[in-house]
Design an enzyme around this catalytic site. Structure first.
Site, PDB file in Angstrom:
ATOM      1  N   VAL A 119     -93.696  21.521  -0.513  1.00  0.00           N
ATOM      2  CA  VAL A 119     -94.168  22.063  -1.795  1.00  0.00           C
ATOM      3  C   VAL A 119     -95.007  23.326  -1.573  1.00  0.00           C
ATOM      4  CG1 VAL A 119     -95.551  21.590  -3.860  1.00  0.00           C
ATOM      5  CG2 VAL A 119     -94.142  19.782  -2.889  1.00  0.00           C
ATOM      6  N   GLY A 120     -95.880  23.308  -0.562  1.00  0.00           N
ATOM      7  CA  GLY A 120     -96.735  24.470  -0.290  1.00  0.00           C
ATOM      8  C   GLY A 120     -95.914  25.713   0.016  1.00  0.00           C
ATOM      9  N   ASP A 130    -102.636  24.846   7.312  1.00  0.00           N
ATOM     10  CA  ASP A 130    -102.122  23.498   7.584  1.00  0.00           C
ATOM     11  C   ASP A 130    -102.818  22.976   8.845  1.00  0.00           C
ATOM     12  OD1 ASP A 130     -99.228  22.085   6.534  1.00  0.00           O
ATOM     13  OD2 ASP A 130    -100.075  21.306   8.410  1.00  0.00           O
ATOM     14  N   ASN A 187    -104.244  10.204   1.235  1.00  0.00           N
ATOM     15  CA  ASN A 187    -104.457  11.517   0.637  1.00  0.00           C
ATOM     16  C   ASN A 187    -105.882  11.751   0.141  1.00  0.00           C
ATOM     17  OD1 ASN A 187    -101.890  12.102   1.283  1.00  0.00           O
ATOM     18  ND2 ASN A 187    -101.057  12.122  -0.790  1.00  0.00           N
ATOM     19  N   HIS A 194     -99.559  11.462 -14.438  1.00  0.00           N
ATOM     20  CA  HIS A 194     -98.384  11.900 -13.662  1.00  0.00           C
ATOM     21  C   HIS A 194     -97.891  10.726 -12.817  1.00  0.00           C
ATOM     22  CE1 HIS A 194     -95.694  14.466 -11.460  1.00  0.00           C
ATOM     23  NE2 HIS A 194     -96.305  14.238 -10.313  1.00  0.00           N
ATOM     24  N   ASP A 198     -93.306  17.832 -15.014  1.00  0.00           N
ATOM     25  CA  ASP A 198     -92.673  16.772 -15.813  1.00  0.00           C
ATOM     26  C   ASP A 198     -92.029  17.363 -17.075  1.00  0.00           C
ATOM     27  OD1 ASP A 198     -93.596  14.986 -13.918  1.00  0.00           O
ATOM     28  OD2 ASP A 198     -95.462  14.569 -15.004  1.00  0.00           O
ATOM     29  N   SER A 220    -101.445  17.342  -4.670  1.00  0.00           N
ATOM     30  CA  SER A 220    -101.286  16.113  -3.883  1.00  0.00           C
ATOM     31  C   SER A 220    -101.389  14.872  -4.778  1.00  0.00           C
ATOM     32  CB  SER A 220    -102.375  16.032  -2.805  1.00  0.00           C
ATOM     33  OG  SER A 220    -102.445  17.239  -2.087  1.00  0.00           O
ATOM     34  N   ASN A 221    -100.587  13.884  -4.448  1.00  0.00           N
ATOM     35  CA  ASN A 221    -100.539  12.643  -5.239  1.00  0.00           C
ATOM     36  C   ASN A 221    -101.419  11.539  -4.666  1.00  0.00           C
ATOM     37  OD1 ASN A 221     -98.849  12.925  -7.534  1.00  0.00           O
ATOM     38  ND2 ASN A 221     -97.094  13.225  -6.154  1.00  0.00           N
ATOM     39  N   GLY A 253    -101.636  23.201   2.977  1.00  0.00           N
ATOM     40  CA  GLY A 253    -100.428  22.399   3.198  1.00  0.00           C
ATOM     41  C   GLY A 253     -99.242  23.353   3.168  1.00  0.00           C
ATOM     42  N   ALA A 254     -98.649  23.583   4.344  1.00  0.00           N
ATOM     43  CA  ALA A 254     -97.506  24.514   4.422  1.00  0.00           C
ATOM     44  C   ALA A 254     -96.199  23.735   4.465  1.00  0.00           C
ATOM     45  CB  ALA A 254     -97.652  25.408   5.650  1.00  0.00           C
ATOM     46  N   ARG A 305     -96.452   6.899  -6.498  1.00  0.00           N
ATOM     47  CA  ARG A 305     -97.412   7.945  -6.121  1.00  0.00           C
ATOM     48  C   ARG A 305     -98.771   7.326  -5.772  1.00  0.00           C
ATOM     49  NH1 ARG A 305     -94.301   9.849 -10.516  1.00  0.00           N
ATOM     50  NH2 ARG A 305     -93.313  11.876 -10.208  1.00  0.00           N
ATOM     51  N   ARG A 353     -88.801  18.984 -16.155  1.00  0.00           N
ATOM     52  CA  ARG A 353     -87.770  17.944 -15.954  1.00  0.00           C
ATOM     53  C   ARG A 353     -87.291  17.395 -17.301  1.00  0.00           C
ATOM     54  NH1 ARG A 353     -90.667  15.217 -10.624  1.00  0.00           N
ATOM     55  NH2 ARG A 353     -89.630  16.588  -9.131  1.00  0.00           N
TER      56      ARG A 353
HETATM   57  P1  NAI Z   1     -95.079  17.677   3.211  1.00  0.00           P
HETATM   58  O1  NAI Z   1     -95.276  16.529   4.125  1.00  0.00           O
HETATM   59  O2  NAI Z   1     -93.816  18.467   3.299  1.00  0.00           O
HETATM   60  O3  NAI Z   1     -96.298  18.702   3.390  1.00  0.00           O
HETATM   61  C1  NAI Z   1     -97.629  18.308   3.423  1.00  0.00           C
HETATM   62  C2  NAI Z   1     -98.331  19.180   4.450  1.00  0.00           C
HETATM   63  O4  NAI Z   1     -99.736  18.891   4.406  1.00  0.00           O
HETATM   64  C3  NAI Z   1     -97.882  18.931   5.907  1.00  0.00           C
HETATM   65  O5  NAI Z   1     -97.389  20.129   6.471  1.00  0.00           O
HETATM   66  C4  NAI Z   1     -99.145  18.443   6.602  1.00  0.00           C
HETATM   67  O6  NAI Z   1     -99.255  18.866   7.943  1.00  0.00           O
HETATM   68  C5  NAI Z   1    -100.223  19.064   5.733  1.00  0.00           C
HETATM   69  N1  NAI Z   1    -101.542  18.454   5.862  1.00  0.00           N
HETATM   70  C6  NAI Z   1    -101.865  17.140   6.001  1.00  0.00           C
HETATM   71  N2  NAI Z   1    -103.200  17.004   6.107  1.00  0.00           N
HETATM   72  C7  NAI Z   1    -103.740  18.242   6.010  1.00  0.00           C
HETATM   73  C8  NAI Z   1    -105.055  18.762   6.020  1.00  0.00           C
HETATM   74  N3  NAI Z   1    -106.120  17.965   6.146  1.00  0.00           N
HETATM   75  N4  NAI Z   1    -105.238  20.093   5.888  1.00  0.00           N
HETATM   76  C9  NAI Z   1    -104.164  20.924   5.759  1.00  0.00           C
HETATM   77  N5  NAI Z   1    -102.890  20.499   5.731  1.00  0.00           N
HETATM   78  C10 NAI Z   1    -102.676  19.172   5.864  1.00  0.00           C
HETATM   79  O7  NAI Z   1     -95.280  17.119   1.729  1.00  0.00           O
HETATM   80  P2  NAI Z   1     -94.826  17.816   0.347  1.00  0.00           P
HETATM   81  O8  NAI Z   1     -93.483  17.356  -0.011  1.00  0.00           O
HETATM   82  O9  NAI Z   1     -95.122  19.261   0.441  1.00  0.00           O
HETATM   83  O10 NAI Z   1     -95.841  17.116  -0.678  1.00  0.00           O
HETATM   84  C11 NAI Z   1     -97.221  17.399  -0.625  1.00  0.00           C
HETATM   85  C12 NAI Z   1     -97.982  16.548  -1.642  1.00  0.00           C
HETATM   86  O11 NAI Z   1     -97.655  16.968  -2.955  1.00  0.00           O
HETATM   87  C13 NAI Z   1     -97.654  15.049  -1.586  1.00  0.00           C
HETATM   88  O12 NAI Z   1     -98.829  14.288  -1.775  1.00  0.00           O
HETATM   89  C14 NAI Z   1     -96.708  14.866  -2.755  1.00  0.00           C
HETATM   90  O13 NAI Z   1     -96.710  13.551  -3.238  1.00  0.00           O
HETATM   91  C15 NAI Z   1     -97.302  15.835  -3.745  1.00  0.00           C
HETATM   92  N6  NAI Z   1     -96.414  16.268  -4.819  1.00  0.00           N
HETATM   93  C16 NAI Z   1     -96.965  16.396  -6.060  1.00  0.00           C
HETATM   94  C17 NAI Z   1     -96.224  16.840  -7.124  1.00  0.00           C
HETATM   95  C18 NAI Z   1     -96.872  16.985  -8.462  1.00  0.00           C
HETATM   96  O14 NAI Z   1     -96.174  17.176  -9.451  1.00  0.00           O
HETATM   97  N7  NAI Z   1     -98.181  16.922  -8.569  1.00  0.00           N
HETATM   98  C19 NAI Z   1     -94.798  17.177  -6.963  1.00  0.00           C
HETATM   99  C20 NAI Z   1     -94.315  17.051  -5.590  1.00  0.00           C
HETATM  100  C21 NAI Z   1     -95.112  16.606  -4.558  1.00  0.00           C
END
Ligand code: NAI
Length: 306
Positions: free
Chosen positions: A11-12, A32, A95, A175, A148, A119-120, A7-8, A88, A151
Site C-alpha cells: 500500500v505504501g 521502512d 499493529n 472500516h 470503501d 494500518s488496520n 511502510g514501503a 482486520r 468499492r
Molecule cells: P505490507 O506487508 O506489504 O507492507 C507493510 C510494510 O510495513 C512492510 O514493508 C514492513 O516492513 C513495514 N513495517 C513494519 N513495521 C514497521 C515499522 N515499525 N516502521 C516502518 N515500517 C514498518 O502490507 P500492506 O499490504 O502494505 O498493508 C499495510 C497495512 O495497511 C496493513 O495493516 C493493512 O491491513 C492496511 N490496509 C488498510 C487499508 C485501509 O483501507 N485502511 C487498505 C489496505 C491495507
C-alpha cells in the site's frame, strides 16, 4: 510539499507511486524497518520519472526519521496486512505497537505534520495515534471510507452497467466487514436515486459485495489489496496538499457529532490544508442511525483491546 510514507510495502509503495504520477508534491520519503527496502522501492519508482513525466523526488530510508523532518503530511501504512480468512481486528496486537511508535517518531521530527492512518484495524489505529500524540483532532485522519466508497461505486456501476464516474455513493461507519454502512438510500446515477434502476435484490447484492470488498480481494490475492487503497490515500494526500476541500468519508475523532464521542469512525469530512476542515453531519434515517450506533459499539470494543 513534503510527504512521508511509513511502510514501503504494497500500500505504501502504491500510494507513493500515485502521488508521484499526479506530480503535486516536491518530495516523498519512504521509510521502512526492512533494511534497504524503502531505498530500493524509492530507486525503482525514481526510475519511472522520465517515463511517467513527474518531477517529485522520491527517497527511501531504513528507519532514519531525521530524513522525514519537516514533513507536511505523513501516511502510516506500516504493519501486517490480513491473510485470507482473517478479520482486520485480528491484526491489533502486532499493529498497535508499530503504529504507536511510528506516530511518536513522526511528530518528533515534524511537529506540524498531518497524519493519515491506513494500518488496520484502521479506526482503532487512528484512535491510538490520537492518544499517543495528543495532536489536535483535525490533524489525524483515518483512511477507510474513501476506499470503501470507491468499492461501493465500483459495485454500483457494475450493477447499473454504467461508468463508475456516473455514480455517486458513500460508505460511512467502521472500516470492517460488519461495521461499514454503504448508504444505498443516498446513492445516485447522474443525480437520480439508484433505486430507480435497481431492484431491492440487486441493491442488496451491491451492499453485501461492498462490505466484503476487501475480503474478496484478500481471498483472490492471498494478501490484502493495494491499488485502490493506494489511490484512495493519494487522493486524500492531494486534497490536503492542494487544499481542495474535497469530501471523503474519513475516520475522524468525534466530539458529539452523530451523538458519538471519544471514538474514531467513518463520517463525511471535508479535507483541506488543515486536515479535517469540517465534519459534515448528514441526516440519517432511523435504520442508518441504528447501524452507525452498532458499528460504533464494535469499534469501541476493539479500542478496548488496546
Ligand atoms: P505490507 O506487508 O506489504 O507492507 C507493510 C510494510 O510495513 C512492510 O514493508 C514492513 O516492513 C513495514 N513495517 C513494519 N513495521 C514497521 C515499522 N515499525 N516502521 C516502518 N515500517 C514498518 O502490507 P500492506 O499490504 O502494505 O498493508 C499495510 C497495512 O495497511 C496493513 O495493516 C493493512 O491491513 C492496511 N490496509 C488498510 C487499508 C485501509 O483501507 N485502511 C487498505 C489496505 C491495507
Amino acid at each position: 510539499m513534503k510527504v512521508t510514507v511509513v511502510g514501503a510495502g504494497a500500500v505504501g509503495a502504491s500510494c507513493a507511486e500515485y502521488i508521484a504520477i499526479k506530480d503535486f508534491a516536491s518530495e516523498v520519503v519512504l521509510i521502512d524497518i526492512k533494511e534497504g527496502f524503502a531505498e530500493g522501492k524509492a530507486m525503482d519508482l525514481m526510475q519511472t520519472a522520465s517515463l511517467n513525466g513527474f518531477d517529485t523526488k522520491i527517497t527511501g530510508t531504513t528507519n532514519d526519521y531525521s530524513k522525514t523532518a519537516d514533513s507536511d503530511i505523513a501516511v502510516i501504512t506500516s504493519g501486517i496486512p490480513r491473510k485470507p480468512g482473517m478479520t482486520r481486528e485480528e491484526l491489533i496486537s502486532t499493529n498497535a505497537g508499530i503504529v504507536k511508535s511510528v506516530a511518536e517518531n513522526l511528530i518528533k521530527h515534524s511537529p506540524n505534520v498531518i497524519i493519515i492512518v491506513v494500518s488496520n484495524p484502521m479506526d482503532t489505529m487512528t484512535y491510538l495515534a490520537h492518544k499517543a500524540t495528543g495532536l489536535p483532532k483535525n490533524r489525524i485522519i483515518g483512511m477507510g471510507g474513501a476506499l470503501d466508497s470507491a468499492r461501493f461505486k465500483y459495485r454500483l456501476a457494475e450493477a447499473l452497467d454504467c461508468p463508475a464516474s456516473d455514480v455517486d455513493g458513500m460508505v460511512i461507519g467502521g472500516h470492517s466487514d460488519t461495521g461499514m454502512i454503504p448508504l444505498t438510500r443516498l446513492a445516485t446515477r447522474n443525480s437520480v436515486p439508484v433505486s430507480k434502476f435497481l431492484s431491492d435484490d440487486k441493491l442488496n447484492y451491491v451492499l453485501e459485495e461492498t462490505k466484503v470488498g476487501g475480503a474478496t480481494l484478500t481471498k483472490l490475492l492471498g494478501t490484502s489489496a493495494w491499488y485502490a487503497p493506494g489511490a484512495a490515500v493519494s487522493a486524500m494526500v492531494q486534497a490536503i496538499a492542494c487544499d481542495t476541500k474535497k469530501m471523503f468519508p474519513s475516520s475522524c475523532m468525534l466530539d458529539g457529532e452523530y451523538g458519538l464521542s471519544d471514538i474514531c469512525i467513518g463520517v463525511p469530512a471535508i479535507i483541506g490544508r488543515n486536515g479535517i476542515e469540517k465534519i459534515v453531519e448528514i441526516e440519517l434515517d432511523d435504520a442508518e442511525k441504528a447501524k452507525l450506533a452498532e458499528s460504533a459499539d464494535a469499534v469501541k470494543k476493539t479500542n478496548g483491546l488496546l
